[in-house]
Motif scaffolding. Sequence first.
Motif, PDB file in Angstrom:
ATOM      1  N   ILE A 252      66.216 113.784  -6.200  1.00 30.28           N
ATOM      2  CA  ILE A 252      65.716 115.160  -6.050  1.00 30.28           C
ATOM      3  C   ILE A 252      66.846 116.156  -6.288  1.00 30.28           C
ATOM      4  O   ILE A 252      66.677 117.154  -6.990  1.00 30.28           O
ATOM      5  N   SER A 253      68.043 115.864  -5.742  1.00 29.55           N
ATOM      6  CA  SER A 253      69.178 116.767  -5.964  1.00 29.55           C
ATOM      7  C   SER A 253      69.546 116.849  -7.443  1.00 29.55           C
ATOM      8  O   SER A 253      69.832 117.934  -7.955  1.00 29.55           O
ATOM      9  N   LEU A 254      69.551 115.704  -8.109  1.00 29.73           N
ATOM     10  CA  LEU A 254      69.897 115.705  -9.537  1.00 29.73           C
ATOM     11  C   LEU A 254      68.865 116.487 -10.350  1.00 29.73           C
ATOM     12  O   LEU A 254      69.231 117.266 -11.226  1.00 29.73           O
TER      13      LEU A 254
ATOM     14  N   ILE B  49      56.645 118.558  -7.882  1.00 30.03           N
ATOM     15  CA  ILE B  49      56.143 119.681  -7.073  1.00 30.03           C
ATOM     16  C   ILE B  49      57.286 120.338  -6.317  1.00 30.03           C
ATOM     17  O   ILE B  49      57.374 121.564  -6.241  1.00 30.03           O
ATOM     18  N   ILE B  50      58.188 119.522  -5.759  1.00 30.99           N
ATOM     19  CA  ILE B  50      59.337 120.078  -5.043  1.00 30.99           C
ATOM     20  C   ILE B  50      60.183 120.932  -5.985  1.00 30.99           C
ATOM     21  O   ILE B  50      60.573 122.064  -5.652  1.00 30.99           O
ATOM     22  N   ILE B  51      60.470 120.405  -7.168  1.00 29.22           N
ATOM     23  CA  ILE B  51      61.326 121.127  -8.112  1.00 29.22           C
ATOM     24  C   ILE B  51      60.644 122.419  -8.564  1.00 29.22           C
ATOM     25  O   ILE B  51      61.253 123.496  -8.548  1.00 29.22           O
ATOM     26  N   ILE B  52      59.352 122.322  -8.941  1.00 33.25           N
ATOM     27  CA  ILE B  52      58.662 123.503  -9.476  1.00 33.25           C
ATOM     28  C   ILE B  52      58.490 124.571  -8.396  1.00 33.25           C
ATOM     29  O   ILE B  52      58.739 125.749  -8.647  1.00 33.25           O
ATOM     30  N   SER B  53      58.126 124.167  -7.179  1.00 34.82           N
ATOM     31  CA  SER B  53      57.963 125.184  -6.140  1.00 34.82           C
ATOM     32  C   SER B  53      59.322 125.801  -5.794  1.00 34.82           C
ATOM     33  O   SER B  53      59.402 126.989  -5.479  1.00 34.82           O
TER      34      SER B  53
END
Lengths: 293, 319
Positions: free
Chosen positions: B98-100, B182-186
């Motif tokens: 997720i961080s990358l 979803i995490i990245i886009i939000s």
Amino acid sequence: MRIKRSMGERTFDAVNAILLAICCLAVAIPLLYVVAGSLSSNEAIMHSEVRLWPVGFNLDNYDFVIHNAVFWRSFGVTIMIVVIGTAINMVMTLLTSYPLSKAWLGGRRPIMLFIIFTMIFQAPMVPMYLLIKELHLLDSIWALIIPSALSAFNMLLCITFLRSIPEELFEAARVDGMNEYRILWRIVTPLSMPINVTLMLFYAVGHWNNYLGPLLYVTDRAKQPLQLYLYNLISQFDMDSAGGESVLELSSRLTPQGLQMATIVVATVPVVIIYPFLQKHFIKGALLGSVKE
Amino acid sequence: MTTTSLAKAARPGAERAAAGRGPWRYFLRHRAFYIMLAPGLLYFLVFKYLPLTGSFIAFQDFNIFKGFSGSEWVGLKWFRQLFQYPNFGRLIENTLIISLYQIVFAFPLPILLALMLNEVRQMAYKRIVQTVLYLPHFLSWTIVFGLSYMLLSPTNGLFASIFSGMGAEGGILQQSEYFRPIIIISGIWKEMGWNAIIFIAALAGISPSLYEAAKMDGANRWKQFLHISLPGLLPAIMILLLLKIGHILDSGFEQIYQFLTPAAFETGDVLDTYTYRVGILQGQYSITTAIGLFKSVIGFVLLVIANRVSRWTTGEGIY
């Protein structure tokens, strides 16, 4: 005077403007959809007819929110935290920033390092929780106020501003017999109003939006702030947690989505109202110290 | 304070002389400043440093009834247990991926946005775009979660009704393969505009005469971007990138916790959400503190290495 631009330049400008417009739409659409949904009828939501404009306009969902005692209790808790928390934040920020704005003050460098270190190394979750527990702050609104009494970042903004006040002003006040506390109260505070307003808005929005604090430290339903109430309302919708008996009579006419959307809108309105002031000020705050030569 | 000492304090020369006569007299003379500083320093000591040092319970079998001094010391027991825990690899993997993704997808966009805004000539249009794009930063993660939930709701969300029949059964929010996007886009939705501010400020700080000179020499926009804008942004880019690398094991607890459902644990359970569940909710304080300590140490080491590499390659660094 208009400078004639080449075809390629104009195409570039047009594409650029369109891409930015698309970004704006992407930000606006979810907000518009939720506002439209909150104003739509039960049937329209159930049959997914709502796009960006209300279908079967009515205010039933808002009627529910307005009469929802549980919602207002959380709203009240949050207002209390915002008011008390922000007041404490401002006192702490000015008290700390004024001495540190003196470049000549002995020990200033180590003290600044001591503070900046905390910006890089954040307090870990579990020891922080145990500390709040040891201090008997669990399930108290003070657990949401005292641990965030001062923001190192906002303090740095304040220091930068205070350094722009000419030292002669303070010297004149000292010659007139004012001590440093009076100078802080009667000279520094009024002169730093522009940055104070910015920081106040930053702090207030931070308290308003705080979800992590209540999640960790507040389990008592009666003391849960708005964001926690809102999250529970959306993620585990049941009429009981939403508002108890007052809801039951309405629930036959309403859908969970409608209620959730209306609650989201009401919880967002205060931020949207202060946003123009916020924007006017944070540009100044964020651009502080980046003067073009 | 007497009037004479006030008059002396008003002269910076006198202060330096006083400092020479011993720190204690200096302190007394300026005690007002140190008294003002006391609450702030106490705050940082108690609420920032104490929890950091409290991490020593990672080496204890901490028991809430025995307290910090009464609990038994167990050395590296928890760390050993952690590395043997079968799901620890998954937690690390999810956190890192997720961080990358955030670094690869979410980090460059504000830079691009700042460059695009910099090219807009109509000031009114620029202001409107900025006003719209900064707004989401001030909305809480709860609101962002609520908006996503409404949009992606399987039964009657906006996406489901537009793309009905496109495999939206069961709901995108509950499916593990969609969790990371979803995490990245939000995250991009909320912070892209706000994160662009620092780059906009950096671009505004570049002297217009550089662009004029480049135009004289026949540089087109691409060349101007490559040789003026980009070097002007480099210090800001490197500093933010370094800080992000230092926080690579914190992928945003508040956001991830709210979006996470047990169905998405496979791809979305990160170190922080595990720490919250096992530490705060189940009361296993020592092992979760070990996770926190592990995170801090890795973060610090990465920051130091990344800073070295950055100084060596671009000449920029945070210290």
